[in-house]
Design a protein around this motif. Structure first.
Motif: not given
Length: 254
Positions: A5-7, A174-178, A223-224, A230-231
């Motif tokens: 998942y990528v949020v 696995e990852e958050i995107v800002f 967030s890490l 990964t961010v």
């Protein structure tokens, strides 16, 4: 549970700047097998509507005090304007979308943070990602506003950053995107594709990262934690996947 998942967190300052290239860029993530979840704010649009409707709004300790009148406007704007607009962008890029709020399900069951001080602002008691999982497994992109479920069917407001972190944790993302108003982290007018957290701190110390990018980067570094490996910082109106930031410890294999 799948960990792919990528949020994607879209703040209020950029929700009206999300361009076709941006949605095509996140489609590239979906094409690579990622399950996408978009969480959005919309504070600037709420401010505009509050002014138009002559509804008084105040902030306490950085949080909007959400009176019943403010709650009604926020609900209208988040779920009636911002959410459908993002859903349209997702669909135009060739993906399927479903508009939701944290009230649906409910995804987030919350209690009042401090009604006297903050009004109808919620703090999560339970997060249930089942609905997100069902939709994502079927190929849909859930687009989620920050309205959550309170006691006795009450609707509560929640900071979108906080909501996004709850969903990322529950989904073991696995990852958050800002999503920001710049393409990513730049050096000498060139986009830096990848940095470790140690390298980011060095760039802040030497002045390469400065001004308004500093709080964005600090939020990304915060967030890490946990399972978030990964961010990514991505521009709202640029094509590309921006700058990814990973933990230095990953490179040491520990």
């Amino acid at each position: 549970m799948s960990s792919d998942y990528v949020v994607i967190k879209c703040g209020g300052s950029v929700v009206n700047k999300l361009s076709a290239p941006f949605f095509l860029a996140i489609k590239e993530l979906q094409d690579r097998g990622k399950k996408l979840v978009i969480v959005h704010g919309g504070g600037s649009d709420v401010n505009d509507m509050l002014e138009t409707m002559d509804v008084t709004s105040t902030f306490v300790d950085g949080l909007r005090k959400t009176t019943p009148e403010v709650m009604a406007v926020a609900d209208l704007v988040f779920n009636g304007k911002v959410n459908p607009a993002i859903c349209r962008g997702v669909q135009k890029a060739g993906m399927k979308s479903v508009g939701l709020s944290g009230y649906d399900g409910p995804l987030i069951q919350a209690k009042l943070l401090d009604e006297k001080k903050f009004g109808l602002v919620g703090v999560a008691e339970h997060v249930d990602p089942t609905l997100i999982e069902l939709l994502a497994e079927a190929g849909y992109v859930p687009v989620i506003s920050p309205i959550v479920a309170g006691p006795d069917g009450m609707r509560l407001n929640m900071n979108a950053d906080t909501a996004a972190s709850h969903y990322a944790s529950a989904l073991k993302a696995e990852e958050i995107v800002f999503v920001t108003d710049v393409p990513g982290i730049m050096k000498d007018d060139q986009l830096i594709d990848h940095l470790t957290d140690d390298e980011v701190n060095t760039l802040m110390e030497d002045g390469t990262i400065y001004g308004g990018m500093i709080p964005k980067v600090k939020a990304a570094l915060h967030s890490l934690s946990g399972r978030i490996q990964t961010v990514r910082i991505v521009g709202a109106y640029s094509r590309g996947l921006g700058t990814s930031i990973t933990k230095q410890v990953q490179l040491h294999g520990s």
